[in-house]
Design a protein around this motif. Structure first.
Motif, PDB file in Angstrom:
ATOM      1  N   ALA A   1      11.670  -5.724   5.005  1.00  0.00           N
ATOM      2  CA  ALA A   1      11.807  -5.000   6.275  1.00  0.00           C
ATOM      3  C   ALA A   1      13.002  -4.054   6.193  1.00  0.00           C
ATOM      4  CB  ALA A   1      11.988  -5.973   7.429  1.00  0.00           C
ATOM      5  N   ASN A   2      12.862  -2.889   6.798  1.00  0.00           N
ATOM      6  CA  ASN A   2      13.949  -1.922   6.837  1.00  0.00           C
ATOM      7  C   ASN A   2      14.856  -2.124   8.039  1.00  0.00           C
ATOM      8  OD1 ASN A   2      11.347  -0.347   5.668  1.00  0.00           O
ATOM      9  ND2 ASN A   2      13.204   0.144   4.541  1.00  0.00           N
ATOM     10  N   GLY A   3      14.498  -3.056   8.890  1.00  0.00           N
ATOM     11  CA  GLY A   3      15.302  -3.353  10.059  1.00  0.00           C
ATOM     12  C   GLY A   3      14.674  -4.476  10.848  1.00  0.00           C
ATOM     13  N   TYR A   4      15.403  -4.913  11.854  1.00  0.00           N
ATOM     14  CA  TYR A   4      14.984  -6.060  12.656  1.00  0.00           C
ATOM     15  C   TYR A   4      15.546  -5.852  14.053  1.00  0.00           C
ATOM     16  CZ  TYR A   4      14.037 -11.076  13.398  1.00  0.00           C
ATOM     17  OH  TYR A   4      13.551 -12.280  13.832  1.00  0.00           O
ATOM     18  N   VAL A   5      14.683  -5.812  15.043  1.00  0.00           N
ATOM     19  CA  VAL A   5      15.114  -5.617  16.425  1.00  0.00           C
ATOM     20  C   VAL A   5      14.712  -6.844  17.231  1.00  0.00           C
ATOM     21  CG1 VAL A   5      14.795  -4.244  18.523  1.00  0.00           C
ATOM     22  CG2 VAL A   5      14.941  -3.104  16.299  1.00  0.00           C
ATOM     23  N   VAL A   6      15.681  -7.404  17.919  1.00  0.00           N
ATOM     24  CA  VAL A   6      15.422  -8.563  18.768  1.00  0.00           C
ATOM     25  C   VAL A   6      15.103  -8.063  20.174  1.00  0.00           C
ATOM     26  CG1 VAL A   6      16.377 -10.689  19.720  1.00  0.00           C
ATOM     27  CG2 VAL A   6      16.941 -10.010  17.372  1.00  0.00           C
ATOM     28  N   LYS A   7      13.977  -8.553  20.716  1.00  0.00           N
ATOM     29  CA  LYS A   7      13.598  -8.214  22.090  1.00  0.00           C
ATOM     30  C   LYS A   7      14.567  -8.880  23.055  1.00  0.00           C
ATOM     31  CE  LYS A   7       8.670  -8.196  20.976  1.00  0.00           C
ATOM     32  NZ  LYS A   7       7.385  -8.820  21.277  1.00  0.00           N
TER      33      LYS A   7
ATOM     34  N   ARG B   1       0.817  -1.217   0.000  1.00  0.00           N
ATOM     35  CA  ARG B   1       0.000   0.000   0.000  1.00  0.00           C
ATOM     36  C   ARG B   1       0.849   1.266   0.000  1.00  0.00           C
ATOM     37  NH1 ARG B   1      -4.102  -0.925   4.644  1.00  0.00           N
ATOM     38  NH2 ARG B   1      -4.889   1.074   3.928  1.00  0.00           N
ATOM     39  N   ARG B   2       1.991   1.220   0.687  1.00  0.00           N
ATOM     40  CA  ARG B   2       2.933   2.348   0.719  1.00  0.00           C
ATOM     41  C   ARG B   2       4.339   1.761   0.619  1.00  0.00           C
ATOM     42  NH1 ARG B   2       0.502   4.894   6.040  1.00  0.00           N
ATOM     43  NH2 ARG B   2      -1.562   5.380   5.252  1.00  0.00           N
ATOM     44  N   GLU B   3       4.806   1.648  -0.598  1.00  0.00           N
ATOM     45  CA  GLU B   3       6.069   0.957  -0.867  1.00  0.00           C
ATOM     46  C   GLU B   3       7.242   1.500  -0.056  1.00  0.00           C
ATOM     47  OE1 GLU B   3       8.954   0.032  -4.680  1.00  0.00           O
ATOM     48  OE2 GLU B   3       6.908   0.704  -5.023  1.00  0.00           O
ATOM     49  N   ALA B   4       7.303   2.797   0.135  1.00  0.00           N
ATOM     50  CA  ALA B   4       8.443   3.402   0.827  1.00  0.00           C
ATOM     51  C   ALA B   4       8.306   3.381   2.347  1.00  0.00           C
ATOM     52  CB  ALA B   4       8.638   4.837   0.350  1.00  0.00           C
ATOM     53  N   GLN B   5       7.229   2.799   2.871  1.00  0.00           N
ATOM     54  CA  GLN B   5       7.018   2.783   4.318  1.00  0.00           C
ATOM     55  C   GLN B   5       8.194   2.126   5.018  1.00  0.00           C
ATOM     56  OE1 GLN B   5       4.168   4.050   6.319  1.00  0.00           O
ATOM     57  NE2 GLN B   5       5.970   3.869   7.588  1.00  0.00           N
ATOM     58  N   HIS B   6       8.708   2.774   6.046  1.00  0.00           N
ATOM     59  CA  HIS B   6       9.867   2.276   6.801  1.00  0.00           C
ATOM     60  C   HIS B   6       9.345   1.383   7.928  1.00  0.00           C
ATOM     61  CE1 HIS B   6      14.172   2.752   7.786  1.00  0.00           C
ATOM     62  NE2 HIS B   6      13.767   2.503   9.020  1.00  0.00           N
ATOM     63  N   ILE B   7       9.539   0.075   7.786  1.00  0.00           N
ATOM     64  CA  ILE B   7       9.016  -0.890   8.751  1.00  0.00           C
ATOM     65  C   ILE B   7      10.169  -1.670   9.365  1.00  0.00           C
ATOM     66  CG2 ILE B   7       7.542  -2.908   9.098  1.00  0.00           C
ATOM     67  CD1 ILE B   7       5.824  -1.910   6.767  1.00  0.00           C
ATOM     68  N   VAL B   8      10.188  -1.690  10.684  1.00  0.00           N
ATOM     69  CA  VAL B   8      11.172  -2.450  11.434  1.00  0.00           C
ATOM     70  C   VAL B   8      10.432  -3.530  12.201  1.00  0.00           C
ATOM     71  CG1 VAL B   8      12.913  -2.348  13.261  1.00  0.00           C
ATOM     72  CG2 VAL B   8      12.699  -0.451  11.630  1.00  0.00           C
ATOM     73  N   LEU B   9      10.818  -4.778  11.951  1.00  0.00           N
ATOM     74  CA  LEU B   9      10.180  -5.891  12.639  1.00  0.00           C
ATOM     75  C   LEU B   9      10.830  -6.103  13.995  1.00  0.00           C
ATOM     76  CD1 LEU B   9       9.792  -8.393   9.676  1.00  0.00           C
ATOM     77  CD2 LEU B   9       8.108  -6.804  10.600  1.00  0.00           C
ATOM     78  N   VAL B  10       9.999  -6.451  14.978  1.00  0.00           N
ATOM     79  CA  VAL B  10      10.502  -6.722  16.325  1.00  0.00           C
ATOM     80  C   VAL B  10      10.003  -8.090  16.766  1.00  0.00           C
ATOM     81  CG1 VAL B  10      10.744  -4.307  17.000  1.00  0.00           C
ATOM     82  CG2 VAL B  10       8.587  -5.443  17.386  1.00  0.00           C
ATOM     83  N   THR B  11      10.892  -8.844  17.381  1.00  0.00           N
ATOM     84  CA  THR B  11      10.550 -10.201  17.802  1.00  0.00           C
ATOM     85  C   THR B  11      11.591 -10.721  18.776  1.00  0.00           C
ATOM     86  OG1 THR B  11      10.084 -12.434  16.995  1.00  0.00           O
ATOM     87  CG2 THR B  11      11.784 -11.204  15.843  1.00  0.00           C
ATOM     88  N   ALA B  12      11.247 -11.796  19.444  1.00  0.00           N
ATOM     89  CA  ALA B  12      12.202 -12.463  20.326  1.00  0.00           C
ATOM     90  C   ALA B  12      13.047 -13.476  19.553  1.00  0.00           C
ATOM     91  CB  ALA B  12      11.472 -13.158  21.464  1.00  0.00           C
ATOM     92  N   ASP B  13      12.674 -13.731  18.310  1.00  0.00           N
ATOM     93  CA  ASP B  13      13.364 -14.724  17.476  1.00  0.00           C
ATOM     94  C   ASP B  13      14.623 -14.108  16.870  1.00  0.00           C
ATOM     95  OD1 ASP B  13      14.206 -16.680  15.727  1.00  0.00           O
ATOM     96  OD2 ASP B  13      12.310 -16.821  14.651  1.00  0.00           O
ATOM     97  N   ASP B  14      15.780 -14.570  17.337  1.00  0.00           N
ATOM     98  CA  ASP B  14      17.036 -14.024  16.828  1.00  0.00           C
ATOM     99  C   ASP B  14      17.723 -14.964  15.845  1.00  0.00           C
ATOM    100  OD1 ASP B  14      17.887 -15.987  18.539  1.00  0.00           O
ATOM    101  OD2 ASP B  14      19.285 -14.726  19.649  1.00  0.00           O
ATOM    102  N   SER B  15      16.969 -15.888  15.259  1.00  0.00           N
ATOM    103  CA  SER B  15      17.559 -16.836  14.321  1.00  0.00           C
ATOM    104  C   SER B  15      17.925 -16.146  13.006  1.00  0.00           C
ATOM    105  CB  SER B  15      16.602 -18.003  14.047  1.00  0.00           C
ATOM    106  OG  SER B  15      15.503 -17.565  13.266  1.00  0.00           O
ATOM    107  N   ILE B  16      18.986 -16.612  12.404  1.00  0.00           N
ATOM    108  CA  ILE B  16      19.440 -16.081  11.120  1.00  0.00           C
ATOM    109  C   ILE B  16      18.330 -16.220  10.069  1.00  0.00           C
ATOM    110  CG2 ILE B  16      21.093 -16.422   9.231  1.00  0.00           C
ATOM    111  CD1 ILE B  16      22.278 -15.103  11.727  1.00  0.00           C
ATOM    112  N   GLU B  17      17.618 -17.334  10.107  1.00  0.00           N
ATOM    113  CA  GLU B  17      16.552 -17.565   9.132  1.00  0.00           C
ATOM    114  C   GLU B  17      15.461 -16.501   9.240  1.00  0.00           C
ATOM    115  OE1 GLU B  17      17.514 -20.015  11.386  1.00  0.00           O
ATOM    116  OE2 GLU B  17      18.840 -21.061   9.989  1.00  0.00           O
ATOM    117  N   SER B  18      15.070 -16.167  10.458  1.00  0.00           N
ATOM    118  CA  SER B  18      14.024 -15.180  10.664  1.00  0.00           C
ATOM    119  C   SER B  18      14.477 -13.797  10.197  1.00  0.00           C
ATOM    120  CB  SER B  18      13.610 -15.133  12.134  1.00  0.00           C
ATOM    121  OG  SER B  18      12.570 -14.211  12.321  1.00  0.00           O
TER     122      SER B  18
END
Length: 137
Positions: free
Chosen positions: A99-105, A73-90
């Motif tokens: 995703a524009n970033g990934y933060v591990v809880k 819907r908004r291609e340029a939207q800056h989205i950072v995913l957050v999760t407890a999963d720190d696996s390389i696959e995720s």
């Protein structure tokens, strides 16, 4: 950058509260909270945000699918995913999906500063690092 609007999509109340507090300390001027996919969609439809911090595990849906929907819907939207999963696959899946970033809880003030500064650099161009950033010394 003086007017930073952030949407936080996090279902865990204590984690959400902590994240909102950190965002305000880091210089975000407006933080909107959503607790599930339905409220995230409603918030997304209501306004535009500079950054969306999106939890992958939501009670009524998948964060990856919601990210894809928002990016369509908004291609340029800056989205950072957050999760407890720190696996390389995720992490690889998230980045390859746009995703524009990934933060591990758990969240830390430094991680939140990094998210904001990354947004500023990517979208703000020259002089992009937030002025007055309250990073601990």
């Amino acid at each position: 950058m003086t007017d930073l609007k952030v949407l936080v999509v996090e279902d865990e109340p204590l984690m959400r509260e902590r994240l909102v507090e950190m965002l305000h300390r880091a210089g975000a001027t407006e933080v909107t909270e959503a607790v599930d996919v339905a409220s995230a969609r409603k918030a997304f439809d209501a306004r535009e945000y500079h950054i969306i911090l999106l939890d992958l595990g939501l009670p009524d849906g998948d964060g990856h699918a919601l990210m894809q929907e928002f990016k369509e819907r908004r291609e340029a939207q800056h989205i950072v995913l957050v999760t407890a999963d720190d696996s390389i696959e995720s992490i690889q899946r998230a980045i390859s999906a746009g995703a524009n970033g990934y933060v591990v809880k758990p969240y830390s003030q430094d991680k939140i500063h990094d998210v904001i500064n990354n947004y500023a650099v990517v979208h703000g161009g020259e002089g992009a690092v937030l002025e007055g950033l309250n990073r601990p010394h």
